[in-house]
Design a protein around this motif. Structure first.
Motif, mmCIF file in Angstrom:
data_model
loop_
_atom_site.group_PDB
_atom_site.id
_atom_site.type_symbol
_atom_site.label_atom_id
_atom_site.label_comp_id
_atom_site.label_asym_id
_atom_site.label_seq_id
_atom_site.Cartn_x
_atom_site.Cartn_y
_atom_site.Cartn_z
ATOM 1 N N GLU A 1 -0.789 0.425 -99.521
ATOM 2 C CA GLU A 1 -1.427 -0.059 -98.309
ATOM 3 C C GLU A 1 -0.148 -1.052 -97.718
ATOM 4 O O GLU A 1 0.139 -1.171 -96.473
ATOM 5 C CB GLU A 1 -2.162 -0.818 -98.362
ATOM 6 N N LYS A 2 0.661 -1.413 -98.015
ATOM 7 C CA LYS A 2 1.967 -2.869 -98.119
ATOM 8 C C LYS A 2 3.016 -1.966 -96.697
ATOM 9 O O LYS A 2 2.662 -2.324 -96.454
ATOM 10 C CB LYS A 2 2.373 -2.925 -99.085
ATOM 11 N N THR A 3 3.259 -0.422 -97.747
ATOM 12 C CA THR A 3 4.270 -0.232 -97.134
ATOM 13 C C THR A 3 3.701 1.210 -95.779
ATOM 14 O O THR A 3 4.566 1.657 -95.496
ATOM 15 C CB THR A 3 4.702 0.987 -98.244
ATOM 16 N N ARG A 4 2.898 1.550 -96.276
ATOM 17 C CA ARG A 4 1.426 2.738 -95.505
ATOM 18 C C ARG A 4 2.958 4.006 -94.813
ATOM 19 O O ARG A 4 2.824 4.722 -94.254
ATOM 20 C CB ARG A 4 1.864 2.136 -93.623
ATOM 21 N N SER A 5 2.960 3.936 -96.825
ATOM 22 C CA SER A 5 3.685 4.929 -96.359
ATOM 23 C C SER A 5 4.184 5.186 -98.511
ATOM 24 O O SER A 5 4.793 4.533 -99.334
ATOM 25 C CB SER A 5 4.947 5.236 -96.495
ATOM 26 N N ILE A 6 3.974 6.686 -98.453
ATOM 27 C CA ILE A 6 3.545 7.187 -100.326
ATOM 28 C C ILE A 6 4.817 7.770 -100.475
ATOM 29 O O ILE A 6 5.202 6.975 -101.979
ATOM 30 C CB ILE A 6 2.979 8.488 -100.351
ATOM 31 N N GLN B 1 5.638 -2.595 -93.317
ATOM 32 C CA GLN B 1 5.463 -2.726 -92.027
ATOM 33 C C GLN B 1 4.333 -3.595 -92.686
ATOM 34 O O GLN B 1 3.912 -2.569 -94.235
ATOM 35 C CB GLN B 1 5.129 -2.027 -91.409
ATOM 36 N N ILE B 2 3.578 -4.289 -92.257
ATOM 37 C CA ILE B 2 2.098 -4.807 -92.027
ATOM 38 C C ILE B 2 1.763 -4.149 -91.250
ATOM 39 O O ILE B 2 0.716 -3.448 -91.675
ATOM 40 C CB ILE B 2 2.467 -6.876 -92.313
ATOM 41 N N TRP B 3 1.540 -4.370 -90.143
ATOM 42 C CA TRP B 3 0.503 -3.682 -89.334
ATOM 43 C C TRP B 3 1.612 -3.703 -87.874
ATOM 44 O O TRP B 3 2.140 -3.944 -87.474
ATOM 45 C CB TRP B 3 -0.345 -4.680 -88.856
#
Length: 312
Positions: free
Chosen positions: A13-18, A168-170
């Motif tokens: 969730e924090k990185t928005r990337s697996i 990225q946070i958002w």
């Protein structure tokens, strides 16, 4: 369920990337993907979905993540019973933009500190360039920067040049914040051109060096506001907006409790280049302390609160 799986989901969730989450967790991407898939299969719903903005939580996924944080917090509380996890002084330092959802997160975080121990919390609201310099100079450990998406290459290059990492946070759109008594507060649709005749409240120290200093929201002289109030701190912006029904301000989405407290409304307004990003920044190789992890979790929780609301 293995508690490591909760940590995996929160990192995604924090990185928005697996792939980025796997890198931060020091594990192979296929293993992380498999672990999350197994959790989703056991739960019977999807936690994450792939979008143009990266890997983002589903609505049920956000609930799962909230419970995951609570479980990990309870476990952390048990481990703190020995008082060995935290030093005598609880220290944290972060530079942040003037975002109310971040301020709300810090308020919640501060209430969870151990008041029987020393506290040294250093939180500075400032512009993105100063936040970067604060870390480079060693005055602060962490920072959050905010920029228009059109300037992303500039900021990412600048972070790389300073040997800083980021998560990225958002990504969000600015809203027009105004008094409930504002003439446009109940308008069916707030049009960008209509705002030029009103007073804009704006923070005066957010310019970006080496870039065109013209605010990219305003495309020509016909739409440039002629009435502006410049502020250099955030504490009285809500009072000004509440007291001046002819004023407005561009803001990231604000928690509802602040809106109700000051009798304000936040309205969506479509205009060019209204995409902004908040990034968490830190030195390369930096290891987050338990306190820093707690604050970061609170920031993401507060972000989720405002990002789920629909604005019109």
């Amino acid at each position: 369920m293995n508690t490591l799986l909760f940590k995996y989901a929160i990192e995604i969730e924090k990185t928005r990337s697996i792939s980025k989450a796997a890198e931060n967790l020091y594990m192979a991407q296929p293993n992380l993907s498999k672990a999350i898939k197994e959790v989703e299969d056991s739960l019977g719903f999807t936690i994450f979905e792939r979008t143009s903005k990266g890997v983002v939580p589903t609505r049920k996924g956000l609930t799962f993540l909230a419970y995951s944080r609570k479980i990990l917090e309870e476990l952390a509380g048990i481990s703190r019973l020995s008082d060995s996890e935290y030093p005598v002084t609880q220290s944290i330092s972060m530079s942040i933009p003037r975002g109310s959802y971040i301020a709300a997160a810090f308020i919640k975080f501060a209430g969870e500190l151990n008041f029987d121990k020393e506290i040294n919390a250093n939180l500075q609201e400032t512009n993105s360039i100063q936040a970067i310099e604060n870390i480079v100079d060693g005055r602060f450990n962490l920072g959050i920067i905010r920029y228009q998406a059109v300037y992303e290459n500039y900021f990412l290059d600048y972070l790389a040049d300073k040997n800083l990492c980021y998560d990225q946070i958002w990504e969000f759109e600015y809203l027009a914040l105004m008094s409930e008594k504002h003439a446009l507060a109940r308008s069916p649709e707030v049009k960008f051109e209509e705002l030029k005749s009103y007073i804009e409240v704006i923070h005066g120290d957010t310019s970006v060096p080496y870039l065109n200093q013209t605010d990219s929201r305003w495309q020509n002289d016909d739409t440039t506001p002629k009435k502006r109030i410049y502020l250099y701190e955030r504490c009285n912006q809500f009072d000004i907006l509440s007291s001046l029904p002819t004023a407005f301000m561009w803001v990231s989405p604000i928690p509802e409790r602040f809106i109700k407290r000051y009798d304000l409304v936040q309205r969506k307004c479509v205009f060019e280049n209204n995409k902004h990003k908040d990034l968490l920044i830190y030195p390369q190789g930096y290891t987050f302390t338990p306190l820093e992890k707690l604050l970061i979790d609170r920031i993401f929780e507060s972000k989720n609160e405002v990002s789920l609301k629909k604005y019109n």
